[in-house]
Motif scaffolding. Structure first.
Motif, PDB file in Angstrom:
ATOM      1  N   LYS A   7       3.864  50.988  62.781  1.00 30.47           N
ATOM      2  CA  LYS A   7       5.536  51.338  62.445  1.00 30.47           C
ATOM      3  C   LYS A   7       6.232  50.217  62.587  1.00 30.47           C
ATOM      4  N   THR A   8       6.073  49.046  63.476  1.00 31.26           N
ATOM      5  CA  THR A   8       6.786  47.819  63.278  1.00 31.26           C
ATOM      6  C   THR A   8       6.736  47.028  61.884  1.00 31.26           C
ATOM      7  N   GLN A   9       5.693  47.490  61.367  1.00 26.61           N
ATOM      8  CA  GLN A   9       5.573  46.406  59.874  1.00 26.61           C
ATOM      9  C   GLN A   9       5.914  47.598  58.730  1.00 26.61           C
ATOM     10  N   ALA A  10       6.502  48.797  59.320  1.00 24.05           N
ATOM     11  CA  ALA A  10       6.641  49.868  57.973  1.00 24.05           C
ATOM     12  C   ALA A  10       7.786  49.460  56.968  1.00 24.05           C
ATOM     13  N   LEU A  11       8.956  48.758  57.573  1.00 24.67           N
ATOM     14  CA  LEU A  11       9.829  48.390  56.581  1.00 24.67           C
ATOM     15  C   LEU A  11       9.729  47.329  55.773  1.00 24.67           C
ATOM     16  N   LEU A  12       8.793  46.329  56.298  1.00 23.83           N
ATOM     17  CA  LEU A  12       8.332  45.076  55.667  1.00 23.83           C
ATOM     18  C   LEU A  12       7.254  45.738  54.362  1.00 23.83           C
ATOM     19  N   ASP A  15       9.518  47.480  51.714  1.00 26.38           N
ATOM     20  CA  ASP A  15      10.292  46.445  50.818  1.00 26.38           C
ATOM     21  C   ASP A  15       9.526  45.257  50.149  1.00 26.38           C
ATOM     22  N   ARG A  17       7.236  42.979  51.391  1.00 28.65           N
ATOM     23  CA  ARG A  17       7.611  41.647  52.031  1.00 28.65           C
ATOM     24  C   ARG A  17       6.423  41.322  52.842  1.00 28.65           C
ATOM     25  N   TYR A  39       5.314  59.809  59.055  1.00 28.24           N
ATOM     26  CA  TYR A  39       6.436  59.109  59.629  1.00 28.24           C
ATOM     27  C   TYR A  39       6.964  58.140  58.652  1.00 28.24           C
ATOM     28  N   LEU A  43      10.780  57.794  57.165  1.00 28.42           N
ATOM     29  CA  LEU A  43      11.425  56.686  57.413  1.00 28.42           C
ATOM     30  C   LEU A  43      12.295  55.974  56.144  1.00 28.42           C
ATOM     31  N   VAL A  46      15.491  57.402  55.302  1.00 25.43           N
ATOM     32  CA  VAL A  46      16.626  56.955  56.094  1.00 25.43           C
ATOM     33  C   VAL A  46      16.999  55.455  55.610  1.00 25.43           C
ATOM     34  N   TRP A  47      15.840  54.722  54.879  1.00 25.43           N
ATOM     35  CA  TRP A  47      15.928  53.293  54.504  1.00 25.43           C
ATOM     36  C   TRP A  47      16.537  53.383  53.252  1.00 25.43           C
ATOM     37  N   GLN A  48      16.321  54.438  52.573  1.00 22.49           N
ATOM     38  CA  GLN A  48      16.914  54.607  51.249  1.00 22.49           C
ATOM     39  C   GLN A  48      18.509  54.599  51.363  1.00 22.49           C
TER      40      GLN A  48
ATOM     41  N   LEU B 125      17.841  63.871  53.670  1.00 23.12           N
ATOM     42  CA  LEU B 125      18.513  62.988  54.795  1.00 23.12           C
ATOM     43  C   LEU B 125      19.236  61.993  53.971  1.00 23.12           C
ATOM     44  N   ALA B 131      22.466  60.102  58.053  1.00 22.05           N
ATOM     45  CA  ALA B 131      21.516  58.924  58.021  1.00 22.05           C
ATOM     46  C   ALA B 131      22.029  57.624  57.668  1.00 22.05           C
ATOM     47  N   LEU B 135      21.354  54.634  60.446  1.00 17.01           N
ATOM     48  CA  LEU B 135      20.690  53.389  60.025  1.00 17.01           C
ATOM     49  C   LEU B 135      21.883  52.013  60.406  1.00 17.01           C
ATOM     50  N   ARG B 154      20.023  42.822  52.138  1.00 15.53           N
ATOM     51  CA  ARG B 154      19.680  44.260  51.568  1.00 15.53           C
ATOM     52  C   ARG B 154      20.916  44.992  51.155  1.00 15.53           C
ATOM     53  N   TYR B 182      13.383  42.749  60.007  1.00 15.35           N
ATOM     54  CA  TYR B 182      12.928  43.987  59.413  1.00 15.35           C
ATOM     55  C   TYR B 182      11.882  44.618  60.480  1.00 15.35           C
ATOM     56  N   LYS B 183      11.255  43.690  61.271  1.00 12.94           N
ATOM     57  CA  LYS B 183      10.235  44.169  62.315  1.00 12.94           C
ATOM     58  C   LYS B 183      11.136  44.659  63.569  1.00 12.94           C
ATOM     59  N   ALA B 186      12.381  48.289  62.237  1.00 11.43           N
ATOM     60  CA  ALA B 186      11.542  49.377  62.383  1.00 11.43           C
ATOM     61  C   ALA B 186      11.184  49.765  63.702  1.00 11.43           C
ATOM     62  N   THR B 187      11.344  48.908  64.742  1.00 16.55           N
ATOM     63  CA  THR B 187      10.849  49.530  66.177  1.00 16.55           C
ATOM     64  C   THR B 187      11.937  50.030  66.753  1.00 16.55           C
ATOM     65  N   MET B 193      13.234  57.968  66.036  1.00 18.55           N
ATOM     66  CA  MET B 193      12.718  59.006  65.034  1.00 18.55           C
ATOM     67  C   MET B 193      11.259  59.554  65.515  1.00 18.55           C
TER      68      MET B 193
END
Lengths: 153, 194
Positions: A7-12, A15, A17, A39, A43, A46-48, B125, B131, B135, B154, B182-183, B186-187, B193
């Motif tokens: 989960k910590t690295q999910a956004l990386l 994208d 990265r 999950y 996520l 939300v990120w979009q 969402l 959302a 965010l 971004r 980013y990390k 995400a945390t 969530m």
């Protein structure tokens, strides 16, 4: 791999990265773990999203022009430099200096020389052998007792 | 996210306007404010998360741009220059209010509401205001340097080099902050969530 690490690295991951090795490891975990797979889909939605936007108020330009009109003179370059660069840089230095001075004062007050100073003698003079020799046994005892009283307090 | 052709044309006009502003042309300054107010207010709002403070900082940024127009050498684009001024003022504002409580009970309640929405309608969402708010609140939890780098990259679509110029740091420092942002984000989101 633990789910929390995924989960910590999910956004990386989303994208692109991450290097290939880490990405493959995460993809493998995603395929094997249903919870993380669900999950990451949530996520992604939300990120979009874009961040909320704020338009300037209708009178914004008028306000800026009015402020410009009311300004008597241009701020000096030195004032800008002081405010933007020097002051923020000096704040931590001032804090460290204050702490050092506090520590020094604290230690100085706690030393026997500070107690001896009650006699009116300069601290540097008390460090000499001549001064030590002038002290009588009575006065040494008095100093010893006064130090004991300070410690008790 | 990416700069449009219209934006590029506007930037060229901006360079002409800055030259006129440097010569004391207030009409050109008024035009310059009109052309850029939306971007500047928006950037300040994204970094600060406070509408009123964002407008104040944007006003300060334009006034500072007016007074320093004669020092603009064109080494960076007008947008980079204007963003640098805005970011500096926004970060200064954040330093001043760092002792304030950033997270009120009201905000905690709002997050609960967004979480409910998230779980009830996950399919739509991305289009919802919830959302965006969720965010943004998560981004505002990041340390100010990481937050700024992430927003510029971004949502403002700037390159690492442009961000490095704006923040006065090296490209590798930008990359490092971005990775940590980013990390951390995400945390934060994973906590919200569940």
């Amino acid at each position: 791999m633990k789910c929390s690490e995924f989960k910590t690295q999910a956004l990386l991951l989303m994208d692109h990265r991450l290097n290939d090795a880490v990405r493959q490891e995460l993809e493998k975990h995603r395929e094997e773990c249903r919870t993380c797979s669900e999950y990451v889909e949530k996520l992604a939605r939300v990120w979009q999203a874009e961040l909320p936007e704020l338009d300037a108020s209708p009178a914004f330009r008028q306000r800026v022009m009015a402020r410009l009109q009311s300004e008597s003179s241009r701020p000096s370059r030195m004032a800008e430099l002081w405010e933007d660069r020097l002051l923020p840089a000096l704040r931590p230095t001032a804090l460290v200096m204050f702490m050092l001075v506090s520590i020094f004062l604290g230690r100085w007050l706690a030393t026997p020389t500070a107690a001896l100073n009650n006699n009116g003698t300069e601290p540097q003079d008390m460090l000499s052998i001549e001064y030590f020799e002038t002290l009588t046994q009575e006065s040494l005892a008095a100093v010893y007792l006064s130090l004991g009283e300070e410690t008790d307090e | 996210m990416m700069k449009s052709t219209t934006d590029k044309i506007q930037l060229e006009k901006n360079a002409d306007l800055v030259a006129k502003i440097a010569a004391g042309d207030r009409q050109a300054f008024s035009q310059f404010v009109l052309q850029n107010q939306r971007q500047v207010v928006n950037l300040a709002f994204r970094i600060l998360g406070d509408r009123s403070a964002a407008e104040d900082i944007a006003q300060d940024a334009f006034l500072r741009a007016y007074h320093s127009a004669d020092r603009f050498r064109g080494e960076a684009s007008v947008q980079t220059w204007l963003y640098r001024i805005t970011v500096n003022l926004a970060l200064k504002h954040l330093r001043k209010r760092k002792w304030e409580r950033l997270f009120s009970f009201l905000e905690a309640e709002e997050i609960n509401r967004w979480q409910t929405e998230l779980n009830q309608h996950p399919d739509r969402l991305a289009e919802t205001e919830e959302a965006k708010q969720l965010l943004h609140r998560a981004v505002l939890q990041l340390p100010k340097a990481q937050r700024t780098v992430l927003i510029l990259h971004r949502w403002e679509g700037l390159s690492h080099k442009e961000i490095a110029d704006i923040m006065g740091v090296s490209v590798s420092a930008v990359e490092s902050r971005l990775h940590r942002a980013y990390k951390k984000l995400a945390t934060i989101l994973s906590r919200w969530m569940k």
